[in-house]
Write a protein that holds these residues in place. Sequence first.
Motif, short mmCIF file in Angstrom:
data_model
loop_
_atom_site.label_atom_id
_atom_site.label_comp_id
_atom_site.label_asym_id
_atom_site.label_seq_id
_atom_site.Cartn_x
_atom_site.Cartn_y
_atom_site.Cartn_z
N GLY A 52 -20.97 -18.99 -24.73
CA GLY A 52 -19.56 -19.31 -25.15
C GLY A 52 -19.78 -20.61 -25.85
N ASP A 53 -20.81 -21.47 -25.86
CA ASP A 53 -20.64 -22.53 -26.79
C ASP A 53 -20.99 -22.34 -28.24
N LEU A 54 -21.85 -21.41 -28.52
CA LEU A 54 -22.15 -20.80 -29.93
C LEU A 54 -20.81 -20.13 -30.49
N ARG B 44 -14.41 -26.86 -24.92
CA ARG B 44 -14.67 -27.65 -23.92
C ARG B 44 -15.24 -27.13 -22.62
N ARG B 45 -14.57 -26.25 -22.19
CA ARG B 45 -15.07 -25.18 -21.08
C ARG B 45 -16.51 -24.66 -21.13
N ALA B 46 -16.74 -24.56 -22.56
CA ALA B 46 -17.84 -23.78 -22.82
C ALA B 46 -19.23 -24.69 -22.95
N GLY B 47 -18.84 -26.05 -22.85
CA GLY B 47 -19.82 -27.22 -22.73
C GLY B 47 -20.00 -27.82 -24.03
N SER C 197 -27.54 -25.79 -34.29
CA SER C 197 -27.60 -26.45 -35.52
C SER C 197 -27.61 -25.37 -36.70
N ALA C 198 -28.52 -24.40 -36.03
CA ALA C 198 -28.45 -22.84 -37.09
C ALA C 198 -27.35 -22.22 -37.01
N VAL C 199 -26.73 -22.00 -36.08
CA VAL C 199 -25.52 -21.43 -36.05
C VAL C 199 -24.43 -21.91 -36.91
#
Length: 185
Positions: free
Chosen positions: A67-69, A95-98, A122-124
Amino acid sequence: MTDALDGTGDDAPRLPPAAGDGEIAERMRARRGGQLSTLDLLLLHSPPVAEGWNSLLGALRSSTLSGDLRELVVLRVAVLNDAAFEWAAHEPIGRRAGLSDAQLELLRRPDATGDLWSPVQSAVLAFTDASTRAVAVPEAVFAAVREHLDDRQVVELTATVAGYAMVSRFLVALEIPPPAGEVAG
């Protein structure tokens, strides 16, 4: 930060909403948890486009990317394309994904690099910037993503960047304002 990203433009989209009825509208409601967005109501002017959109965005939301990515990609594309609706809709999801307040603030800058990102983030982020800004992704940027993601995730990352670029271009071209509580995509 631009006026568009701040959501200080006009309050009405360039087209009136379509009727939110029919089989495709019901499938869109089901994906959204019962509510159609302004975006959905404009897409419904073309039922085949609305149906394809709903399927594609549903698939992107259920990818194997964390989710964060996924939200890092969506929010960065929103910034790069001045899509206020996309940012407003996905910031709470991010925010919910971190994603932290500091990371969200950094994403809004032209150069979002910094020490707040994990190596994979960083790569993404570099991949998202390259693909969104220039379309072509340099070999070094692609190689950095490959250090962290398997084949399926690389395909899903690429489709997520492209898919949300499509979303942002639709939102910006039709001047869809960012109402509170709506979800893009």
